[in-house]
Scaffold this motif. Structure first.
Motif, PDB file in Angstrom:
ATOM      1  N   ASP A  70      34.020  44.630   3.336  1.00 53.33           N
ATOM      2  CA  ASP A  70      35.023  46.068   3.538  1.00 53.33           C
ATOM      3  C   ASP A  70      36.225  45.708   3.572  1.00 53.33           C
ATOM      4  O   ASP A  70      36.528  44.253   4.258  1.00 53.33           O
ATOM      5  CB  ASP A  70      33.931  46.473   5.078  1.00 53.33           C
ATOM      6  N   LEU A  71      37.452  46.365   3.971  1.00 55.78           N
ATOM      7  CA  LEU A  71      38.368  45.904   3.339  1.00 55.78           C
ATOM      8  C   LEU A  71      39.082  47.312   4.546  1.00 55.78           C
ATOM      9  O   LEU A  71      39.710  48.179   4.677  1.00 55.78           O
ATOM     10  CB  LEU A  71      39.166  46.499   2.433  1.00 55.78           C
ATOM     11  N   PRO A  72      38.973  47.538   6.237  1.00 56.25           N
ATOM     12  CA  PRO A  72      39.303  48.898   6.682  1.00 56.25           C
ATOM     13  C   PRO A  72      41.063  48.798   7.007  1.00 56.25           C
ATOM     14  O   PRO A  72      41.676  47.515   7.651  1.00 56.25           O
ATOM     15  CB  PRO A  72      38.648  48.044   8.211  1.00 56.25           C
ATOM     16  N   GLY A  73      41.483  49.182   6.914  1.00 54.90           N
ATOM     17  CA  GLY A  73      42.895  50.127   6.735  1.00 54.90           C
ATOM     18  C   GLY A  73      43.851  49.634   5.306  1.00 54.90           C
ATOM     19  O   GLY A  73      44.913  49.451   5.721  1.00 54.90           O
ATOM     20  N   VAL A  74      43.586  48.972   4.487  1.00 63.86           N
ATOM     21  CA  VAL A  74      43.252  48.343   3.057  1.00 63.86           C
ATOM     22  C   VAL A  74      44.087  49.479   2.405  1.00 63.86           C
ATOM     23  O   VAL A  74      43.149  50.394   2.222  1.00 63.86           O
ATOM     24  CB  VAL A  74      42.654  47.258   2.600  1.00 63.86           C
ATOM     25  N   VAL A  75      45.056  49.984   1.808  1.00 65.66           N
ATOM     26  CA  VAL A  75      45.506  50.470   0.687  1.00 65.66           C
ATOM     27  C   VAL A  75      46.715  49.496   0.002  1.00 65.66           C
ATOM     28  O   VAL A  75      46.729  50.455  -0.871  1.00 65.66           O
ATOM     29  CB  VAL A  75      46.044  51.701   1.019  1.00 65.66           C
ATOM     30  N   SER A  76      47.307  48.956   0.017  1.00 65.15           N
ATOM     31  CA  SER A  76      47.686  48.301  -0.536  1.00 65.15           C
ATOM     32  C   SER A  76      48.033  46.983  -1.172  1.00 65.15           C
ATOM     33  O   SER A  76      47.725  45.816  -0.113  1.00 65.15           O
ATOM     34  CB  SER A  76      49.610  48.062  -0.150  1.00 65.15           C
ATOM     35  N   ARG A  77      47.622  47.096  -2.327  1.00 66.37           N
ATOM     36  CA  ARG A  77      47.452  45.630  -3.077  1.00 66.37           C
ATOM     37  C   ARG A  77      48.372  44.847  -2.851  1.00 66.37           C
ATOM     38  O   ARG A  77      48.373  42.912  -2.887  1.00 66.37           O
ATOM     39  CB  ARG A  77      46.824  46.188  -4.666  1.00 66.37           C
ATOM     40  N   LYS A  78      49.352  44.814  -3.239  1.00 68.08           N
ATOM     41  CA  LYS A  78      50.722  43.837  -3.099  1.00 68.08           C
ATOM     42  C   LYS A  78      51.056  43.273  -2.007  1.00 68.08           C
ATOM     43  O   LYS A  78      51.549  42.294  -1.406  1.00 68.08           O
ATOM     44  CB  LYS A  78      52.160  45.264  -2.755  1.00 68.08           C
ATOM     45  N   LYS A  79      50.503  43.931  -0.376  1.00 65.06           N
ATOM     46  CA  LYS A  79      51.291  43.645   0.624  1.00 65.06           C
ATOM     47  C   LYS A  79      49.631  43.320   1.617  1.00 65.06           C
ATOM     48  O   LYS A  79      50.092  42.336   2.449  1.00 65.06           O
ATOM     49  CB  LYS A  79      51.185  45.115   1.916  1.00 65.06           C
ATOM     50  N   GLN A  80      48.738  43.844   1.190  1.00 64.43           N
ATOM     51  CA  GLN A  80      47.707  43.970   1.810  1.00 64.43           C
ATOM     52  C   GLN A  80      46.087  42.767   1.349  1.00 64.43           C
ATOM     53  O   GLN A  80      45.258  43.391   1.668  1.00 64.43           O
ATOM     54  CB  GLN A  80      47.037  44.782   2.567  1.00 64.43           C
ATOM     55  N   VAL A  81      45.944  42.640  -0.045  1.00 69.19           N
ATOM     56  CA  VAL A  81      45.101  42.294  -0.771  1.00 69.19           C
ATOM     57  C   VAL A  81      46.129  40.885  -1.603  1.00 69.19           C
ATOM     58  O   VAL A  81      45.219  39.575  -1.024  1.00 69.19           O
ATOM     59  CB  VAL A  81      45.068  42.777  -1.856  1.00 69.19           C
ATOM     60  N   VAL A  82      47.305  41.110  -1.548  1.00 73.78           N
ATOM     61  CA  VAL A  82      47.118  39.523  -2.644  1.00 73.78           C
ATOM     62  C   VAL A  82      47.624  38.564  -1.404  1.00 73.78           C
ATOM     63  O   VAL A  82      47.319  37.751  -1.496  1.00 73.78           O
ATOM     64  CB  VAL A  82      48.805  39.756  -3.379  1.00 73.78           C
ATOM     65  N   PRO A  83      48.789  38.827  -0.265  1.00 77.40           N
ATOM     66  CA  PRO A  83      49.244  38.385   0.507  1.00 77.40           C
ATOM     67  C   PRO A  83      47.810  37.057   1.478  1.00 77.40           C
ATOM     68  O   PRO A  83      47.962  35.969   1.056  1.00 77.40           O
ATOM     69  CB  PRO A  83      49.819  38.896   1.483  1.00 77.40           C
ATOM     70  N   PRO A  84      47.053  37.835   2.052  1.00 75.47           N
ATOM     71  CA  PRO A  84      45.616  37.512   2.207  1.00 75.47           C
ATOM     72  C   PRO A  84      45.022  35.864   1.589  1.00 75.47           C
ATOM     73  O   PRO A  84      44.763  35.225   1.819  1.00 75.47           O
ATOM     74  CB  PRO A  84      44.816  38.276   2.829  1.00 75.47           C
ATOM     75  N   LEU A  85      44.648  36.788   0.185  1.00 75.33           N
ATOM     76  CA  LEU A  85      43.875  35.450  -1.113  1.00 75.33           C
ATOM     77  C   LEU A  85      45.186  34.628  -1.152  1.00 75.33           C
ATOM     78  O   LEU A  85      44.584  33.256  -1.317  1.00 75.33           O
ATOM     79  CB  LEU A  85      43.904  36.226  -2.041  1.00 75.33           C
TER      80      LEU A  85
END
Length: 301
Positions: A282-297
């Motif tokens: 689950d990724l609650p509140g996540v919509v942006s790959r650029k800002k919310q997916v790539v940076p934490p990875l």
């Protein structure tokens, strides 16, 4: 024949296509002799915008047949044409992080804004060039697409200002209603194969020596996409990446779930403070790959 080709990244989205068309028009206004092209056919969302504003889709290329090119919405060689090393990059319009090296001076306009279309709106404004109605409509569509109707965390005040101005030029009296129709046009996934789903908006990343493929699809019903999980996982496996994260985003409720296959299970769970259950997180509140997916990875490596 045009002197310069203008194009965006592989698997083009609405911002890519619209920005190539707008940038080529802008360059022609200053005598550069440019043509907008694309590295793929428009997706359903982009085709909706092209049809609405009666604009023909750019021709599709895999390599340039000109000596000079201008890049929009990308700057990495892996996302560009096959013969990029053999041509001169004369300019870049982008809103992504930079991974570009060059041996000659070039014109670069890069802003951390929600859309390249926003950047181009201000280029037109600074040059005091009028924006044709159809191009204004495409640029407005691109901002809507990349910012999810100004709801994405990538959205800036510049995007909101540009969208309202472009909508006015394009004659969109209710850009929110149009924007919802545009976004929904891209969510009809029934006719797309599992491979088309995972590749339609996918990019590859090197994270500390770990190869990551991250795809994303927008929908209004995440569970409908997950009902195809077996086929999606088979398509992901067949592509042979060490790590493949496929993000499924609900555009109405601004939430996502992701299917993950790969060796970096612990890092994925730590990045998103969650647990993979049956390869889904689950990724609650996540919509942006650029800002919310790539940076934490990236932070995990």
């Amino acid at each position: 024949m045009a002197k310069t080709l203008v194009f965006g990244h592989k698997n083009p989205d609405t911002d890519t296509i619209a920005s190539a068309i707008a940038a080529s028009y802008f360059l022609n206004q200053i005598g550069e002799g440019a043509e907008a092209v694309a590295q793929g056919t428009p997706n359903a969302e982009t085709q909706f915008a092209l049809d609405y504003f009666k604009v023909a889709a750019p021709r599709v290329i895999t390599s340039a047949d000109t000596e000079t090119v201008v890049l929009v919405d990308h700057n990495e060689a892996a996302q560009s044409i096959d013969n990029l090393a053999d041509v001169t990059v004369a300019g870049i319009y982008d809103h992504h992080k930079f991974s570009f090296t060059n041996t000659t001076p070039l014109y670069i306009t890069a802003k951390p804004w929600g859309s390249v279309a926003t950047i181009l709106y201000y280029e037109f404004k600074q040059a005091q060039f009028d924006i044709p109605t159809d191009i204004a409509g495409l640029l407005a569509s691109a901002i809507i697409s990349d910012t999810l109707l100004l709801k994405s965390p990538t959205t800036t005040n510049f995007d909101e200002t540009a969208l309202k101005a472009l909508a006015d030029i394009a004659g969109l009296e209710d850009y929110e209603a149009y924007g919802l129709d545009l976004l929904k046009a891209g969510t009809d996934l029934s006719s797309r194969t599992d491979q088309e789903l995972i590749d339609g908006d996918a990019k590859s990343f090197d994270m500390g020596g770990h190869q990551f493929r991250i795809g994303q699809v927008n929908t209004v019903a995440i569970e409908d996409v997950l009902s195809r999980q077996a086929g999606i996982e088979a398509a992901m496996t067949a592509e042979g990446y060490d790590n493949f994260l496929f993000v499924i985003t609900d555009i109405l409720n601004s939430n996502s779930k992701a299917v993950f296959l790969g060796e970096a299970t612990a890092e994925v769970e730590a990045a998103f403070a969650g647990q993979l259950i049956n390869n889904v997180i689950d990724l609650p509140g996540v919509v942006s790959r650029k800002k919310q997916v790539v940076p934490p990875l990236e932070g995990q490596f």
